[in-house]
Design a protein around this motif. Structure first.
Motif, PDB file in Angstrom:
ATOM      1  N   LEU A 163       3.905  19.663  11.879  1.00 23.92           N
ATOM      2  CA  LEU A 163       2.879  20.694  12.020  1.00 23.92           C
ATOM      3  C   LEU A 163       2.540  21.382  10.700  1.00 23.92           C
ATOM      4  O   LEU A 163       1.349  21.585  10.403  1.00 23.92           O
ATOM      5  CB  LEU A 163       3.305  21.725  13.059  1.00 23.92           C
ATOM      6  CG  LEU A 163       2.296  22.867  13.292  1.00 23.92           C
ATOM      7  CD1 LEU A 163       1.015  22.327  13.904  1.00 23.92           C
ATOM      8  CD2 LEU A 163       2.893  23.949  14.174  1.00 23.92           C
ATOM      9  N   PRO A 164       3.509  21.752   9.854  1.00 28.60           N
ATOM     10  CA  PRO A 164       3.141  22.405   8.590  1.00 28.60           C
ATOM     11  C   PRO A 164       2.211  21.559   7.718  1.00 28.60           C
ATOM     12  O   PRO A 164       1.330  22.105   7.040  1.00 28.60           O
ATOM     13  CB  PRO A 164       4.500  22.635   7.900  1.00 28.60           C
ATOM     14  CG  PRO A 164       5.490  22.683   9.015  1.00 28.60           C
ATOM     15  CD  PRO A 164       4.980  21.702  10.032  1.00 28.60           C
ATOM     16  N   TYR A 165       2.389  20.239   7.752  1.00 29.89           N
ATOM     17  CA  TYR A 165       1.530  19.368   6.952  1.00 29.89           C
ATOM     18  C   TYR A 165       0.106  19.349   7.505  1.00 29.89           C
ATOM     19  O   TYR A 165      -0.870  19.301   6.751  1.00 29.89           O
ATOM     20  CB  TYR A 165       2.103  17.954   6.906  1.00 29.89           C
ATOM     21  CG  TYR A 165       3.472  17.887   6.290  1.00 29.89           C
ATOM     22  CD1 TYR A 165       3.642  18.054   4.916  1.00 29.89           C
ATOM     23  CD2 TYR A 165       4.604  17.660   7.071  1.00 29.89           C
ATOM     24  CE1 TYR A 165       4.908  17.995   4.334  1.00 29.89           C
ATOM     25  CE2 TYR A 165       5.864  17.603   6.502  1.00 29.89           C
ATOM     26  CZ  TYR A 165       6.013  17.777   5.138  1.00 29.89           C
ATOM     27  OH  TYR A 165       7.267  17.729   4.575  1.00 29.89           O
ATOM     28  N   ILE A 166      -0.017  19.375   8.827  1.00 23.51           N
ATOM     29  CA  ILE A 166      -1.342  19.402   9.441  1.00 23.51           C
ATOM     30  C   ILE A 166      -2.050  20.709   9.106  1.00 23.51           C
ATOM     31  O   ILE A 166      -3.230  20.717   8.714  1.00 23.51           O
ATOM     32  CB  ILE A 166      -1.245  19.214  10.968  1.00 23.51           C
ATOM     33  CG1 ILE A 166      -0.645  17.838  11.294  1.00 23.51           C
ATOM     34  CG2 ILE A 166      -2.613  19.366  11.629  1.00 23.51           C
ATOM     35  CD1 ILE A 166      -0.360  17.619  12.768  1.00 23.51           C
ATOM     36  N   LEU A 167      -1.349  21.813   9.227  1.00 22.19           N
ATOM     37  CA  LEU A 167      -1.953  23.118   8.920  1.00 22.19           C
ATOM     38  C   LEU A 167      -2.340  23.215   7.447  1.00 22.19           C
ATOM     39  O   LEU A 167      -3.404  23.757   7.109  1.00 22.19           O
ATOM     40  CB  LEU A 167      -0.982  24.243   9.296  1.00 22.19           C
ATOM     41  CG  LEU A 167      -0.678  24.377  10.794  1.00 22.19           C
ATOM     42  CD1 LEU A 167       0.360  25.466  11.027  1.00 22.19           C
ATOM     43  CD2 LEU A 167      -1.946  24.671  11.605  1.00 22.19           C
ATOM     44  N   GLN A 168      -1.491  22.680   6.563  1.00 24.95           N
ATOM     45  CA  GLN A 168      -1.818  22.675   5.148  1.00 24.95           C
ATOM     46  C   GLN A 168      -3.039  21.793   4.874  1.00 24.95           C
ATOM     47  O   GLN A 168      -3.902  22.136   4.058  1.00 24.95           O
ATOM     48  CB  GLN A 168      -0.623  22.191   4.323  1.00 24.95           C
ATOM     49  CG  GLN A 168      -0.871  22.116   2.818  1.00 24.95           C
ATOM     50  CD  GLN A 168      -1.261  23.438   2.193  1.00 24.95           C
ATOM     51  OE1 GLN A 168      -0.821  24.496   2.643  1.00 24.95           O
ATOM     52  NE2 GLN A 168      -2.107  23.382   1.162  1.00 24.95           N
ATOM     53  N   GLY A 169      -3.117  20.653   5.575  1.00 26.05           N
ATOM     54  CA  GLY A 169      -4.271  19.773   5.415  1.00 26.05           C
ATOM     55  C   GLY A 169      -5.560  20.446   5.857  1.00 26.05           C
ATOM     56  O   GLY A 169      -6.606  20.325   5.193  1.00 26.05           O
ATOM     57  N   LEU A 170      -5.507  21.163   6.973  1.00 30.83           N
ATOM     58  CA  LEU A 170      -6.686  21.906   7.426  1.00 30.83           C
ATOM     59  C   LEU A 170      -7.095  22.939   6.385  1.00 30.83           C
ATOM     60  O   LEU A 170      -8.292  23.130   6.097  1.00 30.83           O
ATOM     61  CB  LEU A 170      -6.397  22.591   8.765  1.00 30.83           C
ATOM     62  CG  LEU A 170      -6.204  21.683   9.980  1.00 30.83           C
ATOM     63  CD1 LEU A 170      -5.804  22.509  11.203  1.00 30.83           C
ATOM     64  CD2 LEU A 170      -7.460  20.874  10.287  1.00 30.83           C
ATOM     65  N   LYS A 171      -6.104  23.605   5.799  1.00 34.65           N
ATOM     66  CA  LYS A 171      -6.394  24.611   4.770  1.00 34.65           C
ATOM     67  C   LYS A 171      -7.077  23.971   3.569  1.00 34.65           C
ATOM     68  O   LYS A 171      -8.040  24.527   3.016  1.00 34.65           O
ATOM     69  CB  LYS A 171      -5.084  25.290   4.352  1.00 34.65           C
ATOM     70  CG  LYS A 171      -5.272  26.455   3.404  1.00 34.65           C
ATOM     71  CD  LYS A 171      -3.931  27.130   3.108  1.00 34.65           C
ATOM     72  CE  LYS A 171      -4.110  28.312   2.162  1.00 34.65           C
ATOM     73  NZ  LYS A 171      -2.795  28.971   1.875  1.00 34.65           N
ATOM     74  N   GLU A 172      -6.596  22.799   3.156  1.00 24.88           N
ATOM     75  CA  GLU A 172      -7.211  22.100   2.020  1.00 24.88           C
ATOM     76  C   GLU A 172      -8.653  21.707   2.322  1.00 24.88           C
ATOM     77  O   GLU A 172      -9.490  21.627   1.416  1.00 24.88           O
ATOM     78  CB  GLU A 172      -6.390  20.860   1.663  1.00 24.88           C
ATOM     79  CG  GLU A 172      -5.069  21.184   0.999  1.00 24.88           C
ATOM     80  CD  GLU A 172      -4.303  19.939   0.593  1.00 24.88           C
ATOM     81  OE1 GLU A 172      -4.935  18.896   0.324  1.00 24.88           O
ATOM     82  OE2 GLU A 172      -3.053  20.005   0.552  1.00 24.88           O
ATOM     83  N   LEU A 173      -8.946  21.465   3.589  1.00 26.78           N
ATOM     84  CA  LEU A 173     -10.310  21.118   4.001  1.00 26.78           C
ATOM     85  C   LEU A 173     -11.145  22.359   4.323  1.00 26.78           C
ATOM     86  O   LEU A 173     -12.281  22.237   4.766  1.00 26.78           O
ATOM     87  CB  LEU A 173     -10.262  20.198   5.225  1.00 26.78           C
ATOM     88  CG  LEU A 173      -9.713  18.788   4.968  1.00 26.78           C
ATOM     89  CD1 LEU A 173      -9.451  18.069   6.292  1.00 26.78           C
ATOM     90  CD2 LEU A 173     -10.685  17.985   4.109  1.00 26.78           C
ATOM     91  N   ASP A 174     -10.552  23.527   4.094  1.00 22.12           N
ATOM     92  CA  ASP A 174     -11.211  24.811   4.345  1.00 22.12           C
ATOM     93  C   ASP A 174     -11.590  24.969   5.821  1.00 22.12           C
ATOM     94  O   ASP A 174     -12.662  25.469   6.159  1.00 22.12           O
ATOM     95  CB  ASP A 174     -12.456  24.965   3.453  1.00 22.12           C
ATOM     96  CG  ASP A 174     -12.895  26.421   3.336  1.00 22.12           C
ATOM     97  OD1 ASP A 174     -12.047  27.316   3.494  1.00 22.12           O
ATOM     98  OD2 ASP A 174     -14.101  26.657   3.113  1.00 22.12           O
ATOM     99  N   ILE A 175     -10.692  24.506   6.685  1.00 18.42           N
ATOM    100  CA  ILE A 175     -10.875  24.644   8.128  1.00 18.42           C
ATOM    101  C   ILE A 175      -9.866  25.659   8.648  1.00 18.42           C
ATOM    102  O   ILE A 175      -8.655  25.508   8.436  1.00 18.42           O
ATOM    103  CB  ILE A 175     -10.659  23.303   8.860  1.00 18.42           C
ATOM    104  CG1 ILE A 175     -11.634  22.238   8.378  1.00 18.42           C
ATOM    105  CG2 ILE A 175     -10.776  23.483  10.376  1.00 18.42           C
ATOM    106  CD1 ILE A 175     -11.290  20.839   8.869  1.00 18.42           C
TER     107      ILE A 175
END
Length: 317
Positions: free
Chosen positions: A46-58
């Motif tokens: 989950l932390p990687y998914i949330l970080q990925g969303l953040k990188e995509l500005d979502i």
């Protein structure tokens, strides 16, 4: 290694670092009017998914849909936790899988039987999804997530009875979960394109798997988006590998099944045979013995062997 990779128009892939391995399991992000996530991996990711969303500005509140191809925990284990962050999202799942997302008790018990003492490290916690936030999709269901992008859902059993594959109209690609196997993308560095079926317990059925593959092939996608891992631009090669390796898997397991009586011994012997066969194939093609893909391959052969033995036991009754 980049954690977020652009695969196509408004399509991104997040590396979930499943089992602490790079390019093992992925989560797809469709950056459309209705932001959509496909696959959640297990809760430790989950932390990687949330970080990925953040990188995509979502922002998580922007996510409209979370889709799981099936409810095996390496694809859907983090769904409940992710839904807690994505407060407006609906979860889309096969009708046979929806009850396990709402009440994951049987899912947990089944995984504990397979993974034993490793269960907590690999999958804990598994959080139920509120029933009113679950959408069960029948074969042929369509979802319009933007003016120019429609997702169409197909019932594709074989790996599991609760498996869907999703066609993306914008890229003419198919999200296939585990239906038509695993892509060992890391082997491309040795100029080896390699796919294997995944026959994990407890609902593997080779005839249904091939039928699902033929159905996908008839849709003529330009790309296959694998749960493990990434995009293939060569669907024909995927189909050929499936047709080649599935009989090899079955033959190896059947030979062991005829000589062993203990299920654990059968699975161990079948795994060893499969791994030896795969290693010989890759060695002939110039893959070195220390290639990191072998770590994932050993895990996969262990799980595939369990599913093959389980299948043969069901046929023997």
């Amino acid at each position: 290694m980049k954690q977020v990779e652009k695969l196509g128009e408004r399509l991104f892939l997040i590396d979930d670092f499943d089992l602490k391995l790079e390019e093992r399991t992925g989560t797809y992000i469709l950056l459309d009017e209705q932001v959509t996530i496909i696959e959640t991996c297990a809760s430790p990711s989950l932390p990687y998914i949330l970080q990925g969303l953040k990188e995509l500005d979502i922002k998580p509140d922007q996510v409209a849909y979370i889709i799981v191809t099936h409810v095996h925990l390496d694809h859907a284990g983090a769904a409940g936790l992710l839904m807690e962050h994505c407060k407006h999202a609906k979860l889309i799942v096969h009708p046979r899988g929806s009850r396990h997302m709402i009440d994951p008790a049987k899912l947990i018990k089944g995984a504990q039987a397979v993974y034993g003492n490793q269960f907590d490290e690999l999958f804990h916690p598994i959080v139920p999804v509120p029933e009113e936030r679950v959408i069960s999709v029948q074969d042929g269901y369509t979802l319009h997530i933007s003016a120019d992008r429609t997702l169409t859902f197909y019932d594709t059993p074989g790996h599991a009875k609760h498996h869907i594959s999703i066609h993306d109209s914008l890229t003419n690609g198919m999200f296939t979960g585990d239906t038509i196997g695993v892509y060992y993308r890391d082997l491309q560095q040795y100029n080896v394109e390699f796919y294997l079926p995944t026959t994990s317990p407890s609902q593997f059925d080779p005839d249904e798997m091939l039928h699902s593959m033929y159905r996908i092939r008839q849709l003529n996608p330009d790309f296959i988006y694998f749960g493990h891992y990434g995009k293939s631009s060569n669907p024909q090669e995927v189909y050929e590998h499936m047709e080649t390796w599935l009989p090899i898997f079955l033959s190896a397991a059947q030979d062991v099944f005829s000589h062993e009586t203990n299920p654990a011994s059968m699975a161990s012997a079948a795994s060893n045979r499969l791994f030896t066969t795969v290693r010989a194939y890759l060695t002939e093609r110039g893959v070195p013995e220390d290639a990191k893909a072998y770590k994932a391959l050993q895990i996969d052969m262990d799980i595939c062997a369990m599913g093959l033995v389980d299948y043969l036991q069901r046929q023997d009754k």
